[in-house]
Design a protein around this motif. Sequence first.
Motif: not given
Length: 396
Positions: A360-372
Motif C-alpha cells: 500500500t502506498s500514498l501518492y501525489a502528482f502534478v502533470a501538464h500537457g501542451r497541444a495534448y
Amino acid sequence: MPFPFLDFIAPGSAASPRPQPRPSGPGLLVSCAAALAAWLAAPVHAQTAVRLYGTVDTAMAWTRESGTATVKGLLSGGQSDSLWGLQGREMLGGGSYAAFVLEGGIDTVHGAPDDPARPFNYQSWVGLGHPSLGELRLGRQYTVGQAFVSLIEVGSWKDFGLGALMRASDNYQVPRQLSWRSPQWGGVQLGASYSLDSADAGASAGAASASHKLYGLALRYEDGPWLLAASWEQASSVRLPGMGDQRPSAAQLGASYNFGFARLAAGWSRQRNGFVGRNGGDGPVELQAAGLQGLGPIEFVDGGRLDALYVGASIPAGPGELQLQWSQARPNWAWQGSGASAKTSQVMSLGYIHPLSLRTSLYAFVAHGRAYALDAAVDATQPTVSRMAFGVNTRF
C-alpha cells in the motif's frame, strides 16, 4: 512487486501407508507386480497453481483543459489501473506447462467493470510453455512491443505516463491474438505477436476492409542495472475513398539504467499512418463510418508521421520515490480545416510515492500537457491540459 497468491497443489503422492511386514521370495514378486499395476492404473496428478491478484487505486483529482472549467472529483487508477485477475499454471511434465490469465479493469469510482460487456477486457488468454522453447499465448493480451518497451516507464500516472505520446507503449490490449515469447538467453528475449483482427467486437462493422491485422516483433535485454528494448509493429492497410492505401506502423526504442541513487530512462518512437493500438480516441466521422476508430486524426492516417521522445528519472527520496518525466511528439502534417501546421505536443509530470507497507502506498502528482488531448493524444483542438491528484494504491 510480486503479488501474494493462493496455491492449490494436487500432490503427486498420497500419504505414506502404515508399515507392513516385508514379503520375501514369491510373495515379494507378487507384491512388486501388484504395486506396478497399481502405479500404472493410478491417475497422474500434475502440480497446479492458481493465484488471485489485483490493484485498487483511487485518487482525488483536479483536471483543467483549456477553454473549459476545472473538473474535480475522484479518479480511478491515478497511479496504476485498478484491476483484478486470475492467473494459473499447471505443470505437464518435462518442464512444459499450461498457463492462463483472466484480467479485467475496475472503475473504483462507480464500482463497476471498465467494460461491463467484457469482464476480462484486459487479458483473457491461454497458453503453453517450455523452458527451452518459450511460451505461446492465444487470446486477448498485450502485444510484445507494448509489453517489452513499457518496462522502461518511470511513472504510470493516468493519462500522463510513457504511453501518453508513445502510444505503442500505452496500456492497450489486442483481441484475437497469438503471441510467442522466447526463453531468456543471457538476458536476451525475443517476442512476436499476430492479431487476426485488432479491432474490438463491433468496431469492424461496415469497415472498408474485413479485418485489421496487426503484426509485431520485439526484443529486450535485461541484465543487472540495464534494460534495453526495441519493437516494430505494423497493421494491415487502411483504405478510404480518395486516400491511398496506408499501413499504420510503430517503431520503438527504449533504455533504462539504475545507478542506485537514481534510475534514468529514455525512449523514442516513430508512428506512421495512425496508431497501431487503435488507442487514439474515436477519431473523425470518416474513420468511424469505416469502422476504423482509434487510429487518430485523418491527417495522421493519410500518410502522417509522429515522432516521440521520452525521458524520465526515479530518485529515492526519504522512504519513497520521486518521479520526473517529460515527453514530446512532433507531427509532420497540417490540419485540413485551417491549413495550420500541427503543433509539437509536450507532456510532463512530477510525482511522489510514499509507501505505507509492501503493498500500500500514498501518492501525489502534478502533470501538464501542451497541444495534448487526453483521449486522442493529438487532435485539431490541440488543447492545454493540467492535472493535480493525490490518492491511495493497494495491491493484493
